[in-house]
Design a protein around this motif. Structure first.
Motif, PDB file in Angstrom:
ATOM      1  N   ASP A  62      33.689  32.269  37.739  1.00  0.00           N
ATOM      2  CA  ASP A  62      31.821  33.329  37.862  1.00  0.00           C
ATOM      3  C   ASP A  62      31.213  32.110  38.825  1.00  0.00           C
ATOM      4  O   ASP A  62      31.374  30.857  38.819  1.00  0.00           O
ATOM      5  CB  ASP A  62      31.430  32.724  36.077  1.00  0.00           C
ATOM      6  N   TYR A 100      39.560  33.167  34.954  1.00  0.00           N
ATOM      7  CA  TYR A 100      37.665  33.482  36.025  1.00  0.00           C
ATOM      8  C   TYR A 100      37.694  32.527  36.256  1.00  0.00           C
ATOM      9  O   TYR A 100      37.845  31.181  35.390  1.00  0.00           O
ATOM     10  CB  TYR A 100      37.084  34.614  34.881  1.00  0.00           C
ATOM     11  N   GLU A 150      32.672  37.504  38.986  1.00  0.00           N
ATOM     12  CA  GLU A 150      33.695  37.000  38.274  1.00  0.00           C
ATOM     13  C   GLU A 150      34.856  37.213  39.408  1.00  0.00           C
ATOM     14  O   GLU A 150      35.552  38.615  38.934  1.00  0.00           O
ATOM     15  CB  GLU A 150      33.352  37.495  36.826  1.00  0.00           C
TER      16      GLU A 150
END
Length: 278
Positions: free
Chosen positions: A77, A75, A60
């Motif tokens: 991932d 974020y 991440e």
């Protein structure tokens, strides 16, 4: 305490007082941070009941900060880094998920101090969730998420936790091109134990709770999740454990069956994280 630790915790520590932009200087509280988290998830929901593969690793890239009237967090991932066949993010599942949460200060845009009591700042709040496809499309699933949220946000001072973010949104499902209920979200970052070398332990987490979802798109009109993390932080690294609690998450009724298995959407999952801070 070193500069990078301050950058990470600044969002929680700064707005003890009202964010006063009446002087016209909207950049006086600017800051930014970015970090890479190597994560491992155990029994993440929703999951097919009885399935052997409920775990996965992921990397991440997480970031946040303030730039004038823009308060931002997000974020990206990347799942199943080793492409393991034993992962629930194996063949047929999406490999990436992205969350972006820009908020625009109404105080800053208007040059007005809108603070009232524990409410220190107001925002025009947005949130975008894209990707992640937790349901395998090869088995009749719905594929990647593409949701946009729009609403009102705030920074609120609460006892012990200090500053928390609190937002309420309307949800627009971009895939279905229709509105589908509402979401209340809050997040916090609370350092509570400090060591002599400047490192510290924090309690950090969030709540996302949806309600008012339509029967035509959801098997439960409400549901959500709460993440509770205990992390040790130094200036460049952190390690931690998180317990995530679910209740009919994403509007999926616990036990619902789409013809390829019964889904568990209420319960607990576990997260282990190791972080490097840029």
């Amino acid at each position: 305490m070193k500069k990078t630790i301050l950058a990470l915790s600044l969002a929680a520590a700064m707005p003890t007082f009202a964010a006063d932009y009446t002087d016209g200087d909207t950049h006086k509280n600017d800051y930014k941070w970015m970090q890479a988290n190597l994560m491992y998830s155990i029994d993440e929901m929703p999951r097919i009941k009885g399935a052997d593969e409920n775990d996965h690793d992921y990397l991440e890239l997480e970031f946040g900060g303030r730039a004038g009237v823009l308060d931002y967090y997000g974020y990206i991932d990347t799942f199943n880094l080793l492409n393991s066949n034993d992962s629930d993010k194996g063949d047929g599942a999406s490999k990436m998920f992205m969350k972006l949460a820009p908020r625009f200060s109404i105080d800053g845009l208007t040059g007005t101090d809108l603070s009232v009591g524990p409410i220190k700042e107001l925002y025009f709040a947005t949130l975008f969730n894209i990707g992640g496809g937790s349901i395998d499309t090869n088995n009749g699933g719905t594929g990647d998420v593409n949701n946009a949220f729009v609403g009102l946000g705030s920074d609120i001072m609460v006892p012990w936790l200090g500053k928390i973010g609190f937002n309420i949104y309307g949800l627009y499902d971009v895939n279905k091109k229709d509105w589908n209920g509402y979401q209340v979200s809050t997040n916090w970052f609370k350092p509570f134990y400090f060591f002599e070398n400047g490192s510290f332990i924090s309690y950090q987490g969030y709540i996302d709770y949806q309600f008012g979802m339509k029967d035509e798109y959801s098997t439960s009109s409400n549901g959500g999740a709460m993440f509770n993390g205990i992390y040790w932080h130094s200036d460049r690294f952190s390690v931690g454990y998180g317990l995530k609690a679910y209740k009919d998450v994403y509007g999926l009724k616990d036990g619902v069956n789409f013809g390829f298995g019964e889904f568990e959407t209420t319960g607990f999952s576990h997260y282990i994280a190791a972080t490097y801070k840029f």
